[in-house]
Design a protein around this motif. Structure first.
Motif, PDB file in Angstrom:
ATOM      1  N   ILE A 181      15.235  -8.538  12.386  1.00 50.53           N
ATOM      2  CA  ILE A 181      14.947  -8.791  13.905  1.00 50.53           C
ATOM      3  C   ILE A 181      13.801  -7.809  14.129  1.00 50.53           C
ATOM      4  O   ILE A 181      14.110  -6.469  13.942  1.00 50.53           O
ATOM      5  CB  ILE A 181      16.250  -8.670  14.797  1.00 50.53           C
ATOM      6  N   CYS A 182      12.922  -8.302  14.564  1.00 52.77           N
ATOM      7  CA  CYS A 182      11.669  -7.246  15.039  1.00 52.77           C
ATOM      8  C   CYS A 182      11.754  -7.481  16.730  1.00 52.77           C
ATOM      9  O   CYS A 182      11.996  -8.637  17.360  1.00 52.77           O
ATOM     10  CB  CYS A 182      10.121  -7.753  15.001  1.00 52.77           C
ATOM     11  N   PHE A 183      11.796  -6.083  17.514  1.00 51.61           N
ATOM     12  CA  PHE A 183      11.936  -6.063  18.784  1.00 51.61           C
ATOM     13  C   PHE A 183      10.558  -5.669  19.117  1.00 51.61           C
ATOM     14  O   PHE A 183      10.144  -4.467  18.898  1.00 51.61           O
ATOM     15  CB  PHE A 183      12.756  -5.056  19.376  1.00 51.61           C
ATOM     16  N   ILE A 184       9.674  -6.467  19.946  1.00 51.02           N
ATOM     17  CA  ILE A 184       8.408  -6.099  20.317  1.00 51.02           C
ATOM     18  C   ILE A 184       7.921  -6.040  21.599  1.00 51.02           C
ATOM     19  O   ILE A 184       8.935  -6.933  22.543  1.00 51.02           O
ATOM     20  CB  ILE A 184       7.248  -7.002  19.671  1.00 51.02           C
ATOM     21  N   GLY A 185       7.521  -5.097  22.218  1.00 50.97           N
ATOM     22  CA  GLY A 185       7.178  -4.836  23.861  1.00 50.97           C
ATOM     23  C   GLY A 185       6.822  -3.352  24.202  1.00 50.97           C
ATOM     24  O   GLY A 185       5.853  -2.789  23.564  1.00 50.97           O
ATOM     25  N   ASP A 186       7.267  -3.273  25.257  1.00 52.89           N
ATOM     26  CA  ASP A 186       6.785  -1.916  26.042  1.00 52.89           C
ATOM     27  C   ASP A 186       7.673  -0.861  25.785  1.00 52.89           C
ATOM     28  O   ASP A 186       8.430  -0.688  24.992  1.00 52.89           O
ATOM     29  CB  ASP A 186       6.319  -2.384  27.522  1.00 52.89           C
ATOM     30  N   SER A 187       7.600   0.172  26.934  1.00 56.03           N
ATOM     31  CA  SER A 187       8.330   1.502  26.655  1.00 56.03           C
ATOM     32  C   SER A 187       9.882   1.157  26.951  1.00 56.03           C
ATOM     33  O   SER A 187      10.626   1.951  26.401  1.00 56.03           O
ATOM     34  CB  SER A 187       7.811   2.534  27.702  1.00 56.03           C
ATOM     35  N   ARG A 200      13.712 -13.261  12.809  1.00 58.29           N
ATOM     36  CA  ARG A 200      14.031 -13.393  14.295  1.00 58.29           C
ATOM     37  C   ARG A 200      12.927 -12.485  14.839  1.00 58.29           C
ATOM     38  O   ARG A 200      12.589 -11.472  14.396  1.00 58.29           O
ATOM     39  CB  ARG A 200      15.248 -13.470  14.652  1.00 58.29           C
ATOM     40  N   LEU A 201      12.591 -12.671  16.293  1.00 58.10           N
ATOM     41  CA  LEU A 201      11.695 -11.697  17.073  1.00 58.10           C
ATOM     42  C   LEU A 201      12.031 -11.988  18.578  1.00 58.10           C
ATOM     43  O   LEU A 201      12.437 -12.861  19.238  1.00 58.10           O
ATOM     44  CB  LEU A 201      10.285 -12.448  16.994  1.00 58.10           C
TER      45      LEU A 201
END
Length: 202
Positions: free
Chosen positions: A7-13, A72-73
């Protein structure tokens, strides 16, 4: 269920977990619940908008995926998009939705299973920012519903959460401490997370 889940978690702060003295944020707290052999990667970057995320997404995600694994993302952005700078929002809401569609379309092409976490509120940005973020989150939800992709709403629930708002106002005005991230993790866990983890890889 395929045991090897990546699982990659992508986004902001908020994905990065800025402000948490325990350096776990909501991502670490959600992962504590287990649910298979999970290899996780936190790809949150402070001040990132959806434009930033879509531009770097696959060059960062693909090297962390594994052929034959359950790849997964988790995507979460929008709070920075709705911040007003020099009389305009940083990213137009329509463009933000287009960026989300682009990532979800690529997930489908690459057989990556997505989940979307709605944008948390930026308390210090005021009522107009909250109104814009709520509207954006509703549109994200509708988009995900149409594509049968799980979406977890956070904006209004956190804006009304005393632990979240207290810690944010005691800090930098945007990010909570450990208690606030626990509240956000609980929202995600009470949403569609467990069902998403348990589902067979498509």
């Amino acid at each position: 269920m395929i045991e090897d889940i990546r699982i990659c978690f992508i986004g902001d702060s908020f994905v990065q977990g800025v402000g948490d003295p325990e350096y776990r944020g909501w991502v670490g707290r959600v992962l504590e619940t287990g649910g298979g052999d999970i290899t996780a990667f936190n790809l949150g970057i402070r001040r990132n908008t959806s434009e930033d995320v879509v531009s770097r997404c696959w060059q960062e995600v693909l090297p962390r995926m594994l052929p034959g694994a359950d790849n997964r993302l988790v995507i979460s952005f929008g709070s920075n998009d709705m911040v007003e700078e020099n009389g305009a929002v940083r990213v137009d809401p329509v463009r933000c939705l287009e960026n989300l569609i682009s990532i979800l379309d690529e997930c489908r092409r690459r057989a990556v299973t997505p989940l979307v976490v709605g944008p948390p509120p930026v308390i210090s940005a005021g009522a107009e920012h909250l109104e814009r973020t709520v509207k954006l989150a509703e549109e994200m939800n509708d988009l995900c519903d149409a594509q049968r992709i799980p979406f977890i709403a956070t904006t209004l629930r956190l804006a009304d959460n005393l632990v979240w708002t207290r810690e944010v106002l005691a800090g930098d005005g945007a990010h909570p401490s450990s208690g606030g991230y626990r509240q956000l993790a609980d929202l995600i866990l009470a949403g569609q997370w467990q069902r998403w983890i348990a589902q067979a890889h498509s």
